[in-house]
Design a protein around this motif. Structure first.
Motif, PDB file in Angstrom:
ATOM      1  N   GLY A  71       0.772  -1.238   0.000  1.00 55.46           N
ATOM      2  CA  GLY A  71       0.000   0.000   0.000  1.00 55.46           C
ATOM      3  C   GLY A  71       0.801   1.284   0.000  1.00 55.46           C
ATOM      4  N   TYR A  72       2.132   1.185   0.009  1.00 51.25           N
ATOM      5  CA  TYR A  72       2.934   2.402  -0.020  1.00 51.25           C
ATOM      6  C   TYR A  72       2.857   3.043  -1.396  1.00 51.25           C
ATOM      7  CZ  TYR A  72       4.543   1.244   4.558  1.00 51.25           C
ATOM      8  OH  TYR A  72       4.552   0.962   5.895  1.00 51.25           O
ATOM      9  N   LYS A  73       2.843   4.375  -1.404  1.00 47.13           N
ATOM     10  CA  LYS A  73       2.734   5.122  -2.658  1.00 47.13           C
ATOM     11  C   LYS A  73       3.911   4.826  -3.575  1.00 47.13           C
ATOM     12  CE  LYS A  73       3.985   9.424  -2.706  1.00 47.13           C
ATOM     13  NZ  LYS A  73       4.101  10.849  -2.461  1.00 47.13           N
ATOM     14  N   LYS A  74       5.105   4.830  -3.011  1.00 46.34           N
ATOM     15  CA  LYS A  74       6.313   4.663  -3.815  1.00 46.34           C
ATOM     16  C   LYS A  74       7.350   3.899  -3.016  1.00 46.34           C
ATOM     17  CE  LYS A  74       9.322   5.677  -7.125  1.00 46.34           C
ATOM     18  NZ  LYS A  74       9.418   4.729  -8.177  1.00 46.34           N
ATOM     19  N   ALA A  75       7.899   2.858  -3.623  1.00 48.04           N
ATOM     20  CA  ALA A  75       9.042   2.150  -3.058  1.00 48.04           C
ATOM     21  C   ALA A  75      10.288   2.787  -3.662  1.00 48.04           C
ATOM     22  CB  ALA A  75       8.981   0.663  -3.398  1.00 48.04           C
ATOM     23  N   CYS A  76      11.162   3.298  -2.822  1.00 43.35           N
ATOM     24  CA  CYS A  76      12.324   4.046  -3.285  1.00 43.35           C
ATOM     25  C   CYS A  76      13.599   3.261  -2.998  1.00 43.35           C
ATOM     26  CB  CYS A  76      12.380   5.395  -2.592  1.00 43.35           C
ATOM     27  SG  CYS A  76      10.901   6.385  -2.844  1.00 43.35           S
ATOM     28  N   TYR A  77      14.191   2.692  -4.041  1.00 46.01           N
ATOM     29  CA  TYR A  77      15.426   1.919  -3.907  1.00 46.01           C
ATOM     30  C   TYR A  77      16.576   2.874  -3.644  1.00 46.01           C
ATOM     31  CZ  TYR A  77      19.242  -1.290  -5.048  1.00 46.01           C
ATOM     32  OH  TYR A  77      20.378  -2.059  -5.005  1.00 46.01           O
ATOM     33  N   MET A  78      17.320   2.629  -2.553  1.00 53.58           N
ATOM     34  CA  MET A  78      18.406   3.515  -2.167  1.00 53.58           C
ATOM     35  C   MET A  78      19.787   2.962  -2.525  1.00 53.58           C
ATOM     36  SD  MET A  78      16.278   5.635  -1.222  1.00 53.58           S
ATOM     37  CE  MET A  78      17.085   7.076  -0.607  1.00 53.58           C
ATOM     38  N   GLY A  79      19.877   1.648  -2.800  1.00 49.27           N
ATOM     39  CA  GLY A  79      21.165   1.069  -3.150  1.00 49.27           C
ATOM     40  C   GLY A  79      21.370  -0.280  -2.477  1.00 49.27           C
ATOM     41  N   PRO A  80      22.591  -0.806  -2.532  1.00 45.29           N
ATOM     42  CA  PRO A  80      22.877  -2.129  -1.967  1.00 45.29           C
ATOM     43  C   PRO A  80      22.736  -2.135  -0.442  1.00 45.29           C
ATOM     44  CG  PRO A  80      24.895  -1.058  -2.688  1.00 45.29           C
ATOM     45  CD  PRO A  80      23.769  -0.189  -3.148  1.00 45.29           C
ATOM     46  N   ILE A  81      22.851  -3.321   0.145  1.00 48.55           N
ATOM     47  CA  ILE A  81      22.597  -3.504   1.574  1.00 48.55           C
ATOM     48  C   ILE A  81      23.500  -2.625   2.444  1.00 48.55           C
ATOM     49  CG2 ILE A  81      24.133  -5.492   1.902  1.00 48.55           C
ATOM     50  CD1 ILE A  81      20.618  -4.978   3.471  1.00 48.55           C
ATOM     51  N   ARG A  82      24.639  -2.202   1.967  1.00 50.14           N
ATOM     52  CA  ARG A  82      25.484  -1.339   2.802  1.00 50.14           C
ATOM     53  C   ARG A  82      24.781  -0.024   3.135  1.00 50.14           C
ATOM     54  NH1 ARG A  82      28.714   2.653   1.969  1.00 50.14           N
ATOM     55  NH2 ARG A  82      28.819   3.739   0.000  1.00 50.14           N
ATOM     56  N   TYR A  83      23.778   0.367   2.334  1.00 48.15           N
ATOM     57  CA  TYR A  83      23.014   1.578   2.619  1.00 48.15           C
ATOM     58  C   TYR A  83      22.013   1.375   3.757  1.00 48.15           C
ATOM     59  CZ  TYR A  83      25.230   3.893  -1.244  1.00 48.15           C
ATOM     60  OH  TYR A  83      26.176   4.454  -2.058  1.00 48.15           O
ATOM     61  N   SER A  84      21.910   0.164   4.268  1.00 48.84           N
ATOM     62  CA  SER A  84      21.037  -0.034   5.421  1.00 48.84           C
ATOM     63  C   SER A  84      21.546   0.768   6.611  1.00 48.84           C
ATOM     64  CB  SER A  84      20.887  -1.518   5.767  1.00 48.84           C
ATOM     65  OG  SER A  84      22.101  -2.083   6.146  1.00 48.84           O
ATOM     66  N   ARG A  85      22.842   1.045   6.659  1.00 49.85           N
ATOM     67  CA  ARG A  85      23.362   1.884   7.755  1.00 49.85           C
ATOM     68  C   ARG A  85      22.749   3.279   7.691  1.00 49.85           C
ATOM     69  NH1 ARG A  85      29.566   1.799   5.589  1.00 49.85           N
ATOM     70  NH2 ARG A  85      28.943  -0.330   5.213  1.00 49.85           N
ATOM     71  N   ASN A  86      22.466   3.772   6.488  1.00 44.55           N
ATOM     72  CA  ASN A  86      21.825   5.080   6.348  1.00 44.55           C
ATOM     73  C   ASN A  86      20.350   5.013   6.733  1.00 44.55           C
ATOM     74  OD1 ASN A  86      23.964   4.842   3.833  1.00 44.55           O
ATOM     75  ND2 ASN A  86      24.126   6.734   4.998  1.00 44.55           N
ATOM     76  N   LEU A  87      19.677   3.947   6.314  1.00 42.63           N
ATOM     77  CA  LEU A  87      18.272   3.792   6.698  1.00 42.63           C
ATOM     78  C   LEU A  87      18.142   3.636   8.209  1.00 42.63           C
ATOM     79  CD1 LEU A  87      16.787   1.523   3.886  1.00 42.63           C
ATOM     80  CD2 LEU A  87      16.871   4.021   4.036  1.00 42.63           C
ATOM     81  N   GLU A  88      19.079   2.949   8.833  1.00 44.01           N
ATOM     82  CA  GLU A  88      19.050   2.801  10.287  1.00 44.01           C
ATOM     83  C   GLU A  88      19.267   4.149  10.977  1.00 44.01           C
ATOM     84  OE1 GLU A  88      21.769  -0.413  11.134  1.00 44.01           O
ATOM     85  OE2 GLU A  88      20.495  -1.831  10.033  1.00 44.01           O
ATOM     86  N   ALA A  89      20.102   5.007  10.398  1.00 48.99           N
ATOM     87  CA  ALA A  89      20.299   6.345  10.960  1.00 48.99           C
ATOM     88  C   ALA A  89      19.032   7.187  10.791  1.00 48.99           C
ATOM     89  CB  ALA A  89      21.496   7.025  10.301  1.00 48.99           C
ATOM     90  N   ILE A  90      18.346   7.051   9.657  1.00 43.56           N
ATOM     91  CA  ILE A  90      17.087   7.764   9.452  1.00 43.56           C
ATOM     92  C   ILE A  90      16.051   7.278  10.461  1.00 43.56           C
ATOM     93  CG2 ILE A  90      15.150   8.060   7.850  1.00 43.56           C
ATOM     94  CD1 ILE A  90      17.271   8.058   5.577  1.00 43.56           C
ATOM     95  N   ALA A  91      16.017   5.970  10.682  1.00 45.23           N
ATOM     96  CA  ALA A  91      15.089   5.418  11.673  1.00 45.23           C
ATOM     97  C   ALA A  91      15.402   5.954  13.067  1.00 45.23           C
ATOM     98  CB  ALA A  91      15.158   3.893  11.664  1.00 45.23           C
ATOM     99  N   GLU A  92      16.677   6.018  13.399  1.00 49.52           N
ATOM    100  CA  GLU A  92      17.065   6.560  14.715  1.00 49.52           C
ATOM    101  C   GLU A  92      16.584   8.003  14.844  1.00 49.52           C
ATOM    102  OE1 GLU A  92      21.010   7.126  17.526  1.00 49.52           O
ATOM    103  OE2 GLU A  92      21.260   7.132  15.357  1.00 49.52           O
ATOM    104  N   LEU A  93      16.725   8.803  13.800  1.00 51.87           N
ATOM    105  CA  LEU A  93      16.266  10.192  13.839  1.00 51.87           C
ATOM    106  C   LEU A  93      14.756  10.245  14.054  1.00 51.87           C
ATOM    107  CD1 LEU A  93      16.780  13.215  13.582  1.00 51.87           C
ATOM    108  CD2 LEU A  93      16.558  12.951  11.095  1.00 51.87           C
ATOM    109  N   TRP A  94      13.993   9.413  13.312  1.00 51.88           N
ATOM    110  CA  TRP A  94      12.532   9.401  13.483  1.00 51.88           C
ATOM    111  C   TRP A  94      12.179   9.055  14.927  1.00 51.88           C
ATOM    112  CZ3 TRP A  94       8.448   6.640  15.194  1.00 51.88           C
ATOM    113  CH2 TRP A  94       7.176   7.090  14.821  1.00 51.88           C
ATOM    114  N   ILE A  95      12.811   8.031  15.470  1.00 52.03           N
ATOM    115  CA  ILE A  95      12.523   7.606  16.841  1.00 52.03           C
ATOM    116  C   ILE A  95      12.835   8.717  17.833  1.00 52.03           C
ATOM    117  CG2 ILE A  95      13.265   6.018  18.676  1.00 52.03           C
ATOM    118  CD1 ILE A  95      13.624   3.924  16.343  1.00 52.03           C
ATOM    119  N   HIS A  96      13.972   9.365  17.665  1.00 51.62           N
ATOM    120  CA  HIS A  96      14.356  10.433  18.591  1.00 51.62           C
ATOM    121  C   HIS A  96      13.405  11.619  18.518  1.00 51.62           C
ATOM    122  CE1 HIS A  96      18.353   9.268  20.342  1.00 51.62           C
ATOM    123  NE2 HIS A  96      18.079   8.259  19.535  1.00 51.62           N
ATOM    124  N   CYS A  97      12.842  11.888  17.353  1.00 51.53           N
ATOM    125  CA  CYS A  97      11.896  13.002  17.213  1.00 51.53           C
ATOM    126  C   CYS A  97      10.472  12.607  17.596  1.00 51.53           C
ATOM    127  CB  CYS A  97      11.907  13.521  15.777  1.00 51.53           C
ATOM    128  SG  CYS A  97      13.444  14.340  15.321  1.00 51.53           S
TER     129      CYS A  97
END
Length: 121
Positions: A71-97
């Motif tokens: 049901g998501y409007k857009k699935a946005c591919y960010m790159g190979p699995i090494r970019y999961s470190r960036n997604l985890e940082a984005i998740a940390e920011l969301w949680i902190h806010c």
């Protein structure tokens, strides 16, 4: 997401230069692929994904249809699995806010990150 305990401030537990996604991929060397998705927004938005973007990473774009079928409007591919470190940082920011009394600016939980504009396909 590999976060520390709440009383420790919910900080990313892995040392710099790796991520939970990469650690899992190393533990599953015979897997077709390991992907990181569904971690950059709160559970409130998983029940109602309409109109929201979902960033993901992994070896390829094979799960894009699955993300959009949920049901998501857009699935946005960010790159190979090494970019999961960036997604985890984005998740940390969301949680902190989103969760008081952590030290970031409290925004509540009724918001998500979005891809704005016309990203290249």
């Amino acid at each position: 997401n590999p976060l520390s305990e709440f009383q420790d401030g919910l900080e990313i537990r892995w040392s710099q230069g790796t991520s939970g996604g990469e650690v899992l991929a190393k533990c599953l060397p015979n897997a077709k692929g390991v992907y990181k998705a569904f971690n950059t927004l709160g559970v409130e938005h998983m029940a109602d994904p309409a109109g929201k973007d979902m960033m993901y990473c992994g070896p390829d774009k094979d799960i894009e249809e699955l993300i959009e079928a949920v049901g998501y409007k857009k699935a946005c591919y960010m790159g190979p699995i090494r970019y999961s470190r960036n997604l985890e940082a984005i998740a940390e920011l969301w949680i902190h806010c989103a969760i008081p009394p952590l030290n970031a600016n409290y925004l509540g939980q009724d918001w998500t990150f979005a891809i704005v504009g016309n990203p290249a396909e």
